[in-house]
Motif scaffolding. Structure first.
Motif, PDB file in Angstrom:
ATOM      1  N   GLN A  73       0.844  -1.193   0.000  1.00  0.00           N
ATOM      2  CA  GLN A  73       0.000   0.000   0.000  1.00  0.00           C
ATOM      3  C   GLN A  73       0.883   1.248   0.000  1.00  0.00           C
ATOM      4  O   GLN A  73       1.722   1.433   0.861  1.00  0.00           O
ATOM      5  N   VAL A  74       0.662   2.088  -0.988  1.00  0.00           N
ATOM      6  CA  VAL A  74       1.444   3.315  -1.113  1.00  0.00           C
ATOM      7  C   VAL A  74       1.081   4.281   0.019  1.00  0.00           C
ATOM      8  O   VAL A  74      -0.089   4.550   0.257  1.00  0.00           O
ATOM      9  N   GLN A  75       2.086   4.759   0.717  1.00  0.00           N
ATOM     10  CA  GLN A  75       1.865   5.767   1.758  1.00  0.00           C
ATOM     11  C   GLN A  75       2.823   6.939   1.544  1.00  0.00           C
ATOM     12  O   GLN A  75       4.013   6.735   1.338  1.00  0.00           O
ATOM     13  N   LEU A  76       2.274   8.138   1.599  1.00  0.00           N
ATOM     14  CA  LEU A  76       3.030   9.372   1.453  1.00  0.00           C
ATOM     15  C   LEU A  76       2.652  10.263   2.623  1.00  0.00           C
ATOM     16  O   LEU A  76       1.472  10.624   2.764  1.00  0.00           O
ATOM     17  N   VAL A  77       3.625  10.615   3.451  1.00  0.00           N
ATOM     18  CA  VAL A  77       3.338  11.397   4.648  1.00  0.00           C
ATOM     19  C   VAL A  77       4.190  12.673   4.639  1.00  0.00           C
ATOM     20  O   VAL A  77       5.407  12.618   4.791  1.00  0.00           O
ATOM     21  N   GLU A  78       3.504  13.796   4.459  1.00  0.00           N
ATOM     22  CA  GLU A  78       4.182  15.088   4.418  1.00  0.00           C
ATOM     23  C   GLU A  78       4.389  15.645   5.819  1.00  0.00           C
ATOM     24  O   GLU A  78       3.594  15.382   6.722  1.00  0.00           O
ATOM     25  N   PHE A  88       6.154   1.164  -1.862  1.00  0.00           N
ATOM     26  CA  PHE A  88       6.506   1.049  -3.269  1.00  0.00           C
ATOM     27  C   PHE A  88       8.002   1.293  -3.431  1.00  0.00           C
ATOM     28  O   PHE A  88       8.665   1.761  -2.502  1.00  0.00           O
ATOM     29  N   ALA A  89       8.510   0.970  -4.605  1.00  0.00           N
ATOM     30  CA  ALA A  89       9.943   1.146  -4.889  1.00  0.00           C
ATOM     31  C   ALA A  89      10.216   2.607  -5.233  1.00  0.00           C
ATOM     32  O   ALA A  89      10.164   3.026  -6.391  1.00  0.00           O
ATOM     33  N   PHE A  90      10.492   3.384  -4.206  1.00  0.00           N
ATOM     34  CA  PHE A  90      10.634   4.844  -4.341  1.00  0.00           C
ATOM     35  C   PHE A  90      11.603   5.244  -5.453  1.00  0.00           C
ATOM     36  O   PHE A  90      11.323   6.158  -6.229  1.00  0.00           O
ATOM     37  N   SER A  91      12.731   4.560  -5.556  1.00  0.00           N
ATOM     38  CA  SER A  91      13.766   4.952  -6.514  1.00  0.00           C
ATOM     39  C   SER A  91      13.362   4.724  -7.970  1.00  0.00           C
ATOM     40  O   SER A  91      14.072   5.162  -8.883  1.00  0.00           O
ATOM     41  N   LEU A  92      12.234   4.078  -8.209  1.00  0.00           N
ATOM     42  CA  LEU A  92      11.802   3.779  -9.572  1.00  0.00           C
ATOM     43  C   LEU A  92      10.750   4.750 -10.110  1.00  0.00           C
ATOM     44  O   LEU A  92      10.309   4.616 -11.254  1.00  0.00           O
ATOM     45  N   TYR A  93      10.360   5.710  -9.301  1.00  0.00           N
ATOM     46  CA  TYR A  93       9.285   6.616  -9.706  1.00  0.00           C
ATOM     47  C   TYR A  93       9.663   8.079  -9.565  1.00  0.00           C
ATOM     48  O   TYR A  93      10.299   8.470  -8.579  1.00  0.00           O
ATOM     49  N   LYS A 118      16.742   6.944   1.627  1.00  0.00           N
ATOM     50  CA  LYS A 118      15.813   7.156   2.745  1.00  0.00           C
ATOM     51  C   LYS A 118      14.355   7.163   2.308  1.00  0.00           C
ATOM     52  O   LYS A 118      13.460   7.387   3.131  1.00  0.00           O
ATOM     53  N   ASN A 119      14.108   6.956   0.993  1.00  0.00           N
ATOM     54  CA  ASN A 119      12.739   6.945   0.466  1.00  0.00           C
ATOM     55  C   ASN A 119      11.988   8.231   0.824  1.00  0.00           C
ATOM     56  O   ASN A 119      10.797   8.194   1.187  1.00  0.00           O
ATOM     57  N   THR A 120      12.680   9.342   0.705  1.00  0.00           N
ATOM     58  CA  THR A 120      12.123  10.616   1.144  1.00  0.00           C
ATOM     59  C   THR A 120      12.290  11.693   0.076  1.00  0.00           C
ATOM     60  O   THR A 120      13.345  11.787  -0.562  1.00  0.00           O
ATOM     61  N   LYS A 122       3.196  10.738  -5.993  1.00  0.00           N
ATOM     62  CA  LYS A 122       3.976   9.722  -6.707  1.00  0.00           C
ATOM     63  C   LYS A 122       3.524   9.702  -8.169  1.00  0.00           C
ATOM     64  O   LYS A 122       2.327   9.598  -8.461  1.00  0.00           O
ATOM     65  N   ALA A 123       4.480   9.775  -9.078  1.00  0.00           N
ATOM     66  CA  ALA A 123       4.151   9.783 -10.503  1.00  0.00           C
ATOM     67  C   ALA A 123       3.866   8.365 -11.005  1.00  0.00           C
ATOM     68  O   ALA A 123       4.104   7.374 -10.319  1.00  0.00           O
ATOM     69  N   LEU A 124       3.373   8.304 -12.231  1.00  0.00           N
ATOM     70  CA  LEU A 124       3.036   7.030 -12.857  1.00  0.00           C
ATOM     71  C   LEU A 124       4.256   6.353 -13.470  1.00  0.00           C
ATOM     72  O   LEU A 124       4.198   5.168 -13.818  1.00  0.00           O
ATOM     73  N   TYR A 125       5.388   7.093 -13.621  1.00  0.00           N
ATOM     74  CA  TYR A 125       6.548   6.599 -14.342  1.00  0.00           C
ATOM     75  C   TYR A 125       7.825   7.195 -13.759  1.00  0.00           C
ATOM     76  O   TYR A 125       7.752   8.115 -12.943  1.00  0.00           O
TER      77      TYR A 125
END
Length: 127
Positions: free
Chosen positions: A1-6, A27-32, A76-78, A98-101
């Motif tokens: 589950q994608v989580q984004l916390v500002e 999700f694989a942060f470095s790929l998006y 750090k996925n940040t 998070k973008a689609l690509y």
């Protein structure tokens, strides 16, 4: 589950600075590619800045160019947004997305390029 916390929003004086952070998981942060958008009271969602998956390409809306800097730490996925020379018109709820690509297909990112959004962090610029 994608989580984004500002985090990092708050009250700043005109001319001041704030640094927003977006901690991600699921999700694989470095790929998006990633980005920031904002919504001011009574206005629609406005794209602010975007960055490619590897950090080599950065984009800014004309309204923030030269004042804001987007960056990312893939270890750090940040995601970050350094905001300097703040103006009252920067007052808004800021969203991480998070973008689609991995790389934006157009000349500049658009709101439609983003698939997942955080809950937002409030930035208020006032004296």
């Amino acid at each position: 589950q994608v989580q984004l916390v500002e985090s990092g929003g708050g009250l700043a004086q005109p001319g001041g600075s704030l640094r927003l952070s977006c901690a991600t998981s699921g999700f694989a942060f470095s790929l998006y590619a990633m980005g920031w958008a904002r919504q001011a009271p009574g206005k629609g969602l406005e794209w602010v800045s975007g960055i490619s998956s590897d950090g080599t390409e950065a984009y800014y809306a004309d309204s923030v160019k030269g004042r804001f800097t987007i960056s990312r730490d893939n270890a750090k996925n940040t995601l970050y947004l350094q905001m300097n020379s703040l103006k009252p018109e920067d007052t808004a709820l800021y969203y991480c997305a998070k973008a689609l690509y991995p790389f934006f297909p157009g000349a500049t990112p658009e709101v439609s390029d983003f698939a997942s959004w955080g809950q937002g962090t409030q930035v208020t610029v006032s004296s």
